[in-house]
Write an enzyme that holds these catalytic residues in place. Sequence first.
Site, PDB file in Angstrom:
ATOM      1  CE  LYS A  52      -1.003   0.055   4.908  1.00  0.00           C
ATOM      2  NZ  LYS A  52      -1.843  -0.401   6.249  1.00  0.00           N
ATOM      3  CE1 TYR A 289      11.348  31.670   4.200  1.00  0.00           C
ATOM      4  CE2 TYR A 289      12.484  29.520   3.594  1.00  0.00           C
ATOM      5  CZ  TYR A 289      11.238  30.940   3.285  1.00  0.00           C
ATOM      6  OH  TYR A 289      11.404  30.621   1.503  1.00  0.00           O
TER       7      TYR A 289
END
Length: 404
Positions: A52, A289
Amino acid sequence: MSSLTGAVSPRAAAPDDAIRPTWASVDLAAIEHNVEEVSRAVAPAGVLGVVKADAYGHGAVPVARAMDRAGIAGFCVSLVEEGIELRQAGIRKPIVVLGGVYGRLGSSEPSGAHRGVIEHELSPVVFDLAQVRAFAAAGGSLGRSPVDVHLKVDTGMGRLGVRVSELDPFLDALDQLGGVRVAGLMTHLASADCEDDRQSAGQLAVFDDVLARVLSRGHEPDVVHAANSAAALRYPDARFDLVRAGLALYGIAPVGAPRATTAGLRPAMGLRTEVAALRTIAEGEPVGYAATFVARRRTRVATIPLGYADGCSRSLGNRGVALVAGALVPFCGNVSMDMAALDVTDVSHVAVGDEVVLLGAQQGPAGSGRIRAEDVAARWGTIPYEVLTSVSRRVPRVYLRSET
Ligand SMILES: Cc1ncc(COP(=O)(O)O)c(C=O)c1O
């Protein structure tokens, strides 16, 4: 069907498209080897390969083909469209759809999902009567009755599955309805990778009782399955006919599994990039940042073209590590969407274009090392599953077959 498969197949970045030198390597020989290792450990039970979420980020189709070559008994996916993708790629072995979500219920026409399951011979997991009714009706209208389903029982996970207290009325209604056959009986263990094994022992005891009840009512499931990787390697009593292994097949040792069963596993995924820019900053100068890193010394900073949009979590800002020239170096500053920065002050002669490893092994003039998904997960504050499945579609997968 195209709308179903289209949903999972926006084209992933292909290696030939890549201008940026950021890529994930997937070692298919390691996957084949891991299938053999796990198969040996759990024999005589068979192994369903859990593929999956695009085979935990490794690429569902190439991985399923590799597992197929290595003798896997079948596959598990979460979504119908994931199962269809495998069928369309020519995978013929059984595919169990774990997620239990099959679209619109209650309509007189089979939904695309029910039709997809039946026409592509997927094995749906069911746990409520609406699903049973919908498959019975769809099988009838498509001339494919009875529809083989895997019945999931909730023995303590508290997520999906028929509650044990409701099993008898559920089976009464299922028997009365007809139109489906209980081809598989399953449960899922909540704490197989926790040190304390009391919950697993309790769930297995309940499941033994459930199995006896289902058999005594005349159902004859072809297969019974309960174990994920951790349970498969740890608890012989959890193996039944099949185990559902994901993590171990990608080369990661589940927590709690005996060392003898995991020592031979080989991690399949690597994540690599190159130094894109270098600068030397003075003591007191910031990086990234919000200036969460401020140099305490003259610092050599290497910028790499990989960020949180590629699967390098923002949680790794000032906490992650990478390998450059074979040496382990720390992240400095916040991770940006497309970039991160490394403090390479202690590694001599780093140059633009040098390889940087975020996951996997590297040898270089400054040493050698390996960064495992487990290590990244610990720094990130998550589990290896999230590390692997987060590597995003814009990172090209390059398939390798290294034998070591
Ligand atoms: C129902 C079920 N079975 C098996 C697995 C495989 O687990 P693992 O990757 O730990 O082997 C999963 C994965 O989450 C699952 O949801």
